[in-house]
Design an enzyme around this catalytic site. Sequence first.
Site, short mmCIF file in Angstrom:
data_model
loop_
_atom_site.label_atom_id
_atom_site.label_comp_id
_atom_site.label_asym_id
_atom_site.label_seq_id
_atom_site.Cartn_x
_atom_site.Cartn_y
_atom_site.Cartn_z
N ARG A 136 52.99 -55.06 76.10
CA ARG A 136 53.51 -54.02 77.01
C ARG A 136 52.35 -53.42 77.80
O ARG A 136 52.01 -52.26 77.64
CB ARG A 136 54.19 -52.95 76.21
N GLN A 141 54.17 -56.34 83.10
CA GLN A 141 55.48 -55.67 83.28
C GLN A 141 56.54 -56.59 83.87
O GLN A 141 57.70 -56.53 83.49
CB GLN A 141 55.33 -54.43 84.16
N ASP A 144 58.32 -58.59 81.24
CA ASP A 144 58.80 -57.81 80.09
C ASP A 144 60.32 -57.90 79.95
O ASP A 144 61.07 -57.08 80.46
CB ASP A 144 58.34 -56.36 80.27
N SER A 147 62.29 -55.02 78.16
CA SER A 147 62.66 -53.89 79.01
C SER A 147 63.83 -54.23 79.92
O SER A 147 64.76 -53.43 80.07
CB SER A 147 61.47 -53.46 79.88
N TYR A 241 54.73 -46.75 71.41
CA TYR A 241 55.90 -46.86 70.53
C TYR A 241 55.94 -45.73 69.51
O TYR A 241 54.93 -45.09 69.24
CB TYR A 241 55.85 -48.19 69.76
#
Length: 391
Positions: A136, A141, A144, A147, A241
């Site tokens: 992450r 991105q 990802d 997500s 996280y």
Amino acid sequence: MRAGFHHFRYSPQAVKVATPKETAEDERRVALVPDTATKLIAAGVEVSLEAGAGAGAFVSDDAYEKAGVKLVKGAAALLKDADAVLKVQAPTAGEVELLRKGAVLISFLQPATQGDIVKALAKRGVTAFSLELVPRISRAQSMDALSSQASAAGYKAVLMAAGRLGKFFPMMMTAAGTVAPARVLVMGAGVAGLQAIATARRLGAVVSAYDVRTAVKEEVQSLGATFIELPLEAQEGEGGYAREQTEEFLHKQRELIGEHVAKSDVVITTAAIPGRRAPLLVTADMVKGMRPGSVIVDLAAETGGNVELTKAGEDVEAGGVIIIGTRNVPSTMPLHASQLLARNVANLLLHLVKDGAITLDFEDEITKGCCVTHGGEIVNERAKQSIGAAS
Ligand code: NAD
């Protein structure tokens, strides 16, 4: 990683990429869409697809052909000479046998629950990349998939709740009187939770949210929701996280959040700790405290559930409260979920292609971070740990 194995370059012929039809039950997504095929072809890659693989996501063979994709009948014929295979779900044991030695695989792999498949991939000599393990970091991105799929799930969770609730979401002023807006509580304000908040707000509900990471407070508020602050210590862990919470913490949390749950018409739970069972946020007793007709959507159903009464893959009714435990929610929005997932997958593949050939640089954080098997071995520490923990 063994010394001397840092760089791997495959043959300079055009990289052959193949996408088979998903075989898992209820999986409607597909890892390649015509748009991403165009992008891959422009990068000099040869793209083929098992005929009918897009049907579940409403993408016709015709649309793929127009984008320059070669259609092949049957997975065996498709996969036998593929250099790279793009999939949504981990392959089955039978599918692993169809992959050629040295092929690259990109898919969700769930190393924690699919240890045997990971071992089979290693044995087969496949270089497998797990979408769950893409780091992450901002450079990754666009790859990802957790997500992109969490966004789809968060959005759909609200629609599922709205579809079952016997109330309007927005305030309504009608000739027959005024109706108060629905109250929605979102527990866990990560990617899915934030999308759920935004969607519930668009539908006009009064939304509040809670997360153990207080860093999300401003994001929650900027979406027009109230951030519930509990007198508990924040549980921020590594990499943005949440850290795993103690049973004592969760017990206190449940006590404190109980009154908010009881007041809500809809509760959407999305709380997760990477690689762990989902934390228990809502007990059967707390459900008893809710009004009949209220709806809970538990997006953590597949990893143990945030709600005690959740049954993965089922809807449960308790005291007039409906608890929705749908599995694989992103697959219920197959078109856009596939579009986003296919972009993540294509970006990861292109990350591995240099000058028209697959070139694996194991010094690279992304490549190293999500490569699970290579050269006949399981090479990923996180995967090894989760396989070890599960067996
Ligand atoms: P996730 O799916 O692991 O968890 C969902 C949410 O549940 C998290 O917000 C977590 O804090 C929360 N949670 C855990 N235990 C809880 C509890 N007991 N009660 C209430 N909430 C609890 O998380 P995610 O959606 O994948 O995202 C986690 C973070 O990573 C977010 O901050 C997100 O913005 C960030 N992120 C960063 C990148 C990047 O930089 N490329 C990409 C994606 C996500």
